[in-house]
Design a protein around this motif. Structure first.
Motif, PDB file in Angstrom:
ATOM      1  N   GLY A   1       4.703   4.313  -6.034  1.00 25.99           N
ATOM      2  CA  GLY A   1       6.027   5.065  -6.329  1.00 25.99           C
ATOM      3  C   GLY A   1       5.856   6.552  -5.735  1.00 25.99           C
ATOM      4  N   LEU A   2       7.134   6.974  -5.475  1.00 19.18           N
ATOM      5  CA  LEU A   2       7.353   8.414  -4.847  1.00 19.18           C
ATOM      6  C   LEU A   2       8.215   9.067  -6.019  1.00 19.18           C
ATOM      7  N   LEU A   3       7.695  10.421  -6.335  1.00 19.16           N
ATOM      8  CA  LEU A   3       8.521  11.129  -7.289  1.00 19.16           C
ATOM      9  C   LEU A   3       9.164  12.119  -6.472  1.00 19.16           C
ATOM     10  N   VAL A   4      10.556  11.794  -6.259  1.00 24.65           N
ATOM     11  CA  VAL A   4      11.425  12.471  -5.104  1.00 24.65           C
ATOM     12  C   VAL A   4      11.785  13.764  -5.889  1.00 24.65           C
TER      13      VAL A   4
ATOM     14  N   LEU B   1       5.519  14.768   4.222  1.00 21.69           N
ATOM     15  CA  LEU B   1       5.967  13.558   3.564  1.00 21.69           C
ATOM     16  C   LEU B   1       5.140  12.234   4.084  1.00 21.69           C
ATOM     17  N   GLU B   2       4.850  12.268   5.509  1.00 21.58           N
ATOM     18  CA  GLU B   2       4.110  11.189   6.129  1.00 21.58           C
ATOM     19  C   GLU B   2       2.669  11.134   5.590  1.00 21.58           C
ATOM     20  N   ARG B   3       2.359  12.230   5.192  1.00 28.50           N
ATOM     21  CA  ARG B   3       0.824  12.073   4.626  1.00 28.50           C
ATOM     22  C   ARG B   3       0.872  11.359   3.254  1.00 28.50           C
ATOM     23  N   LEU B   4       2.043  11.561   2.336  1.00 26.60           N
ATOM     24  CA  LEU B   4       2.133  10.855   1.290  1.00 26.60           C
ATOM     25  C   LEU B   4       2.294   9.417   1.414  1.00 26.60           C
TER      26      LEU B   4
END
Length: 867
Positions: A656-659, A646-649
């Motif tokens: 945006g983040l597709l959770v 997640l930290e890399r993203l």
């Protein structure tokens, strides 16, 4: 996590006989579903809601706790029914409810805050950040996914306040629980609704780079061996987990009896300081009994970490029992058997594998065993079956042994009349021992006689009294109390008076009741005093009569009589609609060619879902350079130790983040609170099937939430009506992601590596698909966490429903791609733009995209609604 001193042995009870077997063989707790629905084993017999108080009373008399499973997703029209069921459960004395859908937690918290809630493995709570989501809903215990190793469970336990419960025995789902859409996509029966069709137990062929790869008799590529986690139990005790769970609500009482009894004895031995060698020998015998009751082959599952070479054996999908050998020839009414020529083991370290038959005498033959399992005493009466390589054959020959004889290195098996059709038995057939009628009869004895186990509830007694005062006794049991006072005062004793021995014998002789003595506190009793023995017995009767109804009833809770659903819905009234605007087509892309096509098509926003992070970074840079709004996708699940993904993203600084999992949601909302300019879009894998769950997710920080694929059109419309406009996204073109699995098909079948450290990453050089029994080829994609997703062979589109979705306020229309070419991506994006602009109709879109017309994975009625 608070540490348990001794974990519960938690047994399945899919029927009354199974429940009785679990109680008789020492279960600390049982879990079961209701016939009223909402449980993940809808095909089990289950229990009637009207008889629930009586069932709970019986469980409590046996000293066990009662857990009811409400572990399915709930559709919008079902919310009032769920409230009614919850009210009845809260009033019944049930000790806890096992849930999947957050809406159930929200309702329970409003109508009965004291009701204990456990998060089912179906909720996919796999790591501490996700656990924070669950505990905020009032969950006190989490059933951890079967995919976690001991090391990962330890990391999980160290970072959460919730109790943890771990599966240690039974069937393994190849897909992550709560993330399997296969049964409904292919069979119209949703696993998220308790109707799993066990598609993982079907045969598949391996297709590599478009070519069929022969695998011999390995056909069941997604059918894991069963879990027998006995040797992980010492480590789980060290970690202080609260529950050791046995799977099997669709299994019979013999299975429940052997598994429950075996783990009961093993836990007791480990926690009592019993002789280690004696305990291990008994465990070995119990594992053998479990093998004969039911096994597809035993293994450690994921408790020892991923081992893709042993998790799936692949030769059969059903009960086989214990391997005996291979047929050499048939002589009259006898079958001659000896060691398999290839000598290949079929189970793994915990159970019996293919070894030579040892000449140990006549009539009773000992077969060598592997790992921790005891040798099988092959004897007359045991059931055997001849496996001819076709597990779908429901009439495979087999039957009870009539005679067993050893001649040199050959084992001669004789059968009575009528016996199996030996004309169907051939040289090379594998022979398995599948049942032991003697053990079955013993296991079922208590069930047949309907005997209740006694003395399972420990009573602590405090005895007080002085000269000239009555004898006073206070009893405590499972949080309940009772008191009794003698009719007469204590008198000077002529002998030794009331002491520990006399009081244990007369006052605390609870034989024939559900109670037994625990601590006996005599600190407040004057020495040398006496009351008649008849009064001691009367005091005991009074205590039993006072305690028993309390124990049977269970926890006393306050249930709010006012309707919960309207009050709960009102708490979300402040959620605001999305800013108005035209409907937007947002493509989800997985390859460079697809991204090129989306850029060329003039897309304003894309979602990127890459197999590896280096390629994702390069694709992200190209999309940003092209001026696009870029959303990146998380993995579908998150495990302890995967925070770095997640930290890399985050370091990409996406728009945006597709959770896709709850842990990612909890972390990402903290990022936003810390100042990150990031829009959070919840994906289908968050399983929002009703407005309560969807609104709760929006309240936690999602800009949009994607409708779950379990919804058909009517259910989707019902949910949408209760949501703020523009906050629901819908996937309108995609291949259904069917299985999502920790097991790597690439590593298993294209390498010798047990995990990503030694597999050589064949996923970077090859494309794999699985061909089913209908000839359909389903692509298998690997994510950045090395997990596999099996996608449906053909895409589907929801064009027929688009006008209704637009009218309902849906603004975000996602189109997803797997391995499609750039030309296909361009065609689909163009067709959907034209449809939403009114330039073409649904029929033309279907012609241009070639995709089937369907919404979600449900079958049938929704299609009529669209016509």
């Amino acid at each position: 996590m608070t540490r348990a001193t001794k974990p519960e042995v938690l047994a399945p009870a899919g029927s009354m006989p199974a429940l009785l077997a679990a109680l008789q063989h020492g279960a600390d707790a049982v879990y079961f579903g209701l016939q009223d629905g909402f449980n993940a084993r809808a095909r089990a017999a289950n229990f009637d809601l009207t008889t629930l108080p009586a069932v709970v009373a019986r469980i409590h008399r046996a000293g066990a706790r009662a857990y009811v499973t409400l572990n399915t997703l709930v559709f919008e029209p079902e919310l009032p029914a769920m409230e009614r069921v919850l009210r009845a459960i809260a009033a019944s004395g049930v000790d806890a409810v096992i849930v999947q859908d957050p809406a159930v937690c929200l309702l329970a918290r409003v109508l009965c805050p004291e009701l204990e809630l456990h998060a089912s493995t179906q909720m996919t709570i796999a790591e501490p950040a996700a656990a924070a989501f669950a505990t905020a809903l009032g969950v006190s215990r989490i059933v951890v996914p079967r995919e976690l190793s001991i090391a990962e469970i330890e990391r999980f336990a160290a970072a959460t306040t919730a109790e943890l419960e771990v599966f240690v025995h039974g069937a393994l789902c190849v897909s992550w629980s709560g993330q399997c859409l296969t049964s409904e996509a292919w069979g119209g029966r949703s696993a998220n609704r308790g109707q799993c069709a066990q598609s993982c137990r079907m045969p598949y062929e391996l297709v590599v780079d478009g070519e069929l790869r022969p695998l011999g008799d390995v056909r069941y590529l997604l059918s894991p061996k069963d879990l027998a986690g006995a040797r992980a139990v010492p480590e789980l005790l060290r970690l202080g987990v609260h529950g050791l769970k046995i799977e099997g609500r669709q299994k019979g009482p013999v299975y429940v009896a052997t598994a429950t009894g075996g783990y009961r004895r093993w836990v007791d031995a480990l926690t009592s300081g019993a002789d280690a060698k004696t305990a291990e020998r008994r465990l070995a015998q119990d594992l053998l009994s479990m093998s004969l009751a039911y096994t597809r082959g035993f293994g450690d599952g994921f408790l020892g970490g991923s081992d893709h070479q042993t998790l799936v054996e692949g030769r059969f999908p059903k009960h086989r029992g214990v391997f005996v050998g291979r047929v050499v020839r048939v002589v009259g009414d006898q079958v001659v058997v000896r060691e398999a020529a290839d000598g290949r083991p079929w189970t793994g370290a915990l159970a019996l594998d293919e070894r030579p038959v040892g000449p140990v005498g006549q009539r009773s033959v000992t077969l060598p065993a592997a790992g921790d399992a005891a040798p099988l005493q092959l004897r007359p009466g045991l059931g055997v079956v001849f496996d001819q390589g076709d597990p779908e054959d429901r009439q495979e020959p087999g039957g009870p042994l009539f005679a067993v004889d050893v001649r040199g290195h050959e084992l001669w098996l004789g059968f009575g009349s009528p016996g199996p059709d030996l004309s169907r038995v051939a040289a090379g057939d594998r022979v398995f021992a599948t049942s032991d009628p003697a053990e079955q009869s013993e296991a079922l004895a208590a069930v047949r006689e309907n005997v209740e186990p006694g003395g399972r509830n420990v009573v602590d007694l405090v005895v007080r009294g002085g000269p000239g005062t009555p004898l006073q006794v206070l009893a405590r049991c499972r949080g309940f109390t009772a008191a009794a006072t003698s009719r007469s005062a204590l008198q000077p004793a002529r002998g030794q008076g009331l002491d520990r021995s006399i009081l244990t014998d007369k006052l605390a002789a609870f034989g024939g009741t559900p109670f037994r003595l625990g601590e006996l506190d005599l600190a407040g009793l004057a020495a040398g005093r006496h009351v008649p023995a008849s009064e001691l017995k009367e005091l005991r009767r009074e205590l039993v009569q006072a305690l028993l109804p309390q124990i049977e009833r269970g926890p006393v809770r306050t249930v709010d009589a006012s309707p919960a659903l309207p009050r709960l819905t009102a708490t979300f009234a402040d959620l605001v609609p999305a800013p108005p605007g035209p409907p937007t087509v947002v493509p989800l892309l997985r390859t460079d060619e697809q991204l090129d096509a989306a850029i060329a098509a003039g897309c304003r926003e894309v979602e990127l879902d890459w197999m590896e992070l280096v390629g994702l970074g390069q694709a992200f840079a190209r999309a940003r350079q092209a001026g696009l709004v870029v959303t990146v996708a998380t993995t579908r699940v998150g495990k302890p130790g995967e925070d770095a993904l997640l930290e890399r993203l985050r370091r990409l600084q996406p728009d945006g983040l597709l959770v896709r999992h709850l842990g990612a949601l909890m972390r990402a909302r903290d990022w936003v609170a810390a100042g990150d300019r990031l829009v959070l879009h919840g994906d289908f894998s968050l399983n929002a099937t009703n407005s309560l769950t969807a609104c709760h997710l929006l309240r936690l920080g999602l800009g949009t939430v994607t409708a779950a694929f379990d919804l058909d059109e009517a259910q989707l419309a019902a949910m949408q009506r209760s949501l703020p406009k523009g906050r629901l996204a819908v996937v309108v073109h995609h291949r259904i992601p069917t299985f999502h699995t920790e097991h790597c098909v690439y590593s298993h079948l294209l390498s010798n590596g047990r995990d990503f450290h030694g597999c050589g990453r064949p996923c970077e050089r090859h494309q794999v698909a699985l061909r089913d029994h209908l000839g359909r080829e389903h692509p298998v994609i690997v994510d950045v966490g090395c997990r596999n997703t099996v996608f449906h062979h053909a895409p589907q589109q929801a064009a027929a429903w688009a006008p209704k979705l637009v009218a309902a306020g849906v603004l975000r229309f996602r189109v997803e791609f797997v391995r499609e070419s750039g030309a296909v991506v361009a065609a689909v994006i163009g067709a959907w733009r034209d449809l939403l602009a009114g330039r073409i109709d649904a029929a033309e879109l279907a012609r241009r995209t070639g995709a089937d017309s369907q919404i979600g994975v449900a079958q049938g009625g929704m299609k009529l609604l669209a016509e």
